[in-house]
Design a protein around this motif. Sequence first.
Motif, PDB file in Angstrom:
ATOM      1  N   SER A   1      15.197  12.941  33.762  1.00 45.83           N
ATOM      2  CA  SER A   1      16.260  13.461  34.628  1.00 45.83           C
ATOM      3  C   SER A   1      16.092  13.000  36.073  1.00 45.83           C
ATOM      4  O   SER A   1      17.041  13.053  36.854  1.00 45.83           O
ATOM      5  CB  SER A   1      16.289  14.992  34.572  1.00 45.83           C
TER       6      SER A   1
ATOM      7  N   THR B   1      20.224  21.883  33.042  1.00 48.50           N
ATOM      8  CA  THR B   1      19.664  21.013  32.012  1.00 48.50           C
ATOM      9  C   THR B   1      18.242  21.424  31.660  1.00 48.50           C
ATOM     10  O   THR B   1      17.875  21.495  30.475  1.00 48.50           O
ATOM     11  CB  THR B   1      19.683  19.546  32.487  1.00 48.50           C
ATOM     12  N   ILE B   2      17.432  21.700  32.689  1.00 53.34           N
ATOM     13  CA  ILE B   2      16.033  22.068  32.449  1.00 53.34           C
ATOM     14  C   ILE B   2      15.932  23.407  31.731  1.00 53.34           C
ATOM     15  O   ILE B   2      15.155  23.569  30.780  1.00 53.34           O
ATOM     16  CB  ILE B   2      15.249  22.109  33.775  1.00 53.34           C
ATOM     17  N   ARG B   3      16.715  24.396  32.157  1.00 54.28           N
ATOM     18  CA  ARG B   3      16.643  25.722  31.527  1.00 54.28           C
ATOM     19  C   ARG B   3      17.086  25.681  30.073  1.00 54.28           C
ATOM     20  O   ARG B   3      16.500  26.320  29.200  1.00 54.28           O
ATOM     21  CB  ARG B   3      17.516  26.729  32.293  1.00 54.28           C
TER      22      ARG B   3
ATOM     23  N   LYS C   1      20.942  20.196  37.641  1.00 51.66           N
ATOM     24  CA  LYS C   1      19.645  19.846  37.057  1.00 51.66           C
ATOM     25  C   LYS C   1      18.944  21.085  36.512  1.00 51.66           C
ATOM     26  O   LYS C   1      18.280  21.039  35.476  1.00 51.66           O
ATOM     27  CB  LYS C   1      18.765  19.153  38.103  1.00 51.66           C
ATOM     28  N   GLN C   2      19.110  22.200  37.214  1.00 54.71           N
ATOM     29  CA  GLN C   2      18.491  23.446  36.770  1.00 54.71           C
ATOM     30  C   GLN C   2      19.057  23.881  35.414  1.00 54.71           C
ATOM     31  O   GLN C   2      18.314  24.376  34.558  1.00 54.71           O
ATOM     32  CB  GLN C   2      18.721  24.545  37.814  1.00 54.71           C
TER      33      GLN C   2
ATOM     34  N   PHE D   1      11.698  18.258  25.574  1.00 53.17           N
ATOM     35  CA  PHE D   1      11.697  18.915  26.887  1.00 53.17           C
ATOM     36  C   PHE D   1      11.012  18.049  27.934  1.00 53.17           C
ATOM     37  O   PHE D   1      11.523  17.871  29.050  1.00 53.17           O
ATOM     38  CB  PHE D   1      11.010  20.279  26.794  1.00 53.17           C
TER      39      PHE D   1
ATOM     40  N   TRP E   1      12.795  16.409  31.215  1.00 50.64           N
ATOM     41  CA  TRP E   1      12.234  16.734  32.540  1.00 50.64           C
ATOM     42  C   TRP E   1      11.883  15.471  33.323  1.00 50.64           C
ATOM     43  O   TRP E   1      12.158  15.365  34.511  1.00 50.64           O
ATOM     44  CB  TRP E   1      11.012  17.627  32.362  1.00 50.64           C
TER      45      TRP E   1
END
Length: 461
Positions: free
Chosen positions: A319, A166-168, A163-164, A312, A316
């Motif tokens: 997800s 995807t977010i980054r 998940k990190q 974004f 966020w």
Amino acid sequence: MKILFVEPAVFLSAFAMSLTTPLTTQYVYRRIWEETGNHSFAFDSNISECEQNENSTLFAFQKEVQKKVSLFSLQMELSGLIPGLVSTFILLSSSDQRGRKFPMILSCIGILATNVWLCLLSYFAFPFQLLIASTFIGAFFGSFNTFWSACFAYVVDQCKEDKQKTIRIAIIDSMLGIVSGLTGLSSGYFIRQLGFVLSFLIIAVALAVNLVFILFFLGDSVKESSSQNVTMSCMESFKNQFQRTYMLFKNASGEQRSFLCLLLFTMVIYFFVIIGIFPVFILYELGSPLCWNEVLIGYGSALDSVSFFSSFLGIWLFSYCMEDIYIAFIGIFTTMAGIVVTAFAKTTLMMFLVRVLFFFLIAPLSVLRSMMSRVVRSTEQGTLFACIAFLETLGGVIAISAFNGIYSATVAWYPGFVFLLSAGILLIPVINLCAAKYISWNEGSYAVLAQREPREDTSGR
């Protein structure tokens, strides 16, 4: 002590890219206008040089200018195709050993050199055809595609959770869009208040600052391999990188290989349409019946930044409640709707409102990058992003060439045809994602390849 945040480099390069594109297009447009016609372009006019009466001589002249600009853009893109493909593949693949800063530095040097040449060309009024030579030379050092992919690999190196990642990646994508939008908003004022020479000079200064930051302040997420053979010839290096790419797919199981190939093909086709169609927006907006000037074009570009920020936010939020593949579906379908509506937009208000339908434009690219990065090991991220950048570079050049060529051939009888065609092409990524879902993968299977035992060394040593 060096920092490990690539965001300042992303900011400066996004500023340079988003200002270079509209400035170059409008500079070429005005040069061709002046050389084709018998009067100069009205630089200080509050309205665009645009005739809406289809029976007038000026209307036919405008269509001729648009056709020439479109064809020249095609020539520029083709000139950098081969050197761009080779440099992108070698630079990013070798970043697994040389570090991610290596492709960032070289591509930044190439982009800086190109913008310095643009500044000199506009100042001395050299033949604008020389832009083709600068594109060809600059491509040897890597393009913006090379730079972005190195930044994505840099970010993935620092992320441990799916998940990190995807977010980054979504943060980097949203930053690109927000900076591009704000810069696009000001691009018309840059032309009016500063002119082309000073505007290109400002871009060159920003790129120089970016190069200094990367060289002296940015730490590398991957340490340069001490066992790297620095005396390796160019041919040996290319062969080594090609072998690493081959092993990336060879050692995967059939299901994993099919899954990765489907995602790659989906991303490339979607990227193909997005990169190919949006440069046509400027030509479409300059022509009849919209007849936009440089300020309105800047406003339109600024509204495009909303899609990056909303993408974004959507990633966020979604997800937490759905798989990445469904986020990609949402992004593709909303983009298709926006492109179809654009084909029938005939007023300024409609062209502004159509941007709302692109609110999830970047989401498919972000989630697909993240999904693919989970399928490979940490030591293969550079090779993966080299494949992505290679295909994006190839697809981008072909897309811009194809869409410019199609627009040039159809603008006289129906300017919106190219938009309807691109919306139809987006059905291919939808079919690909359905196939990817059909082969029954799940979230836990993403990391299977990364958990394999280390492979045999593929460098030939």
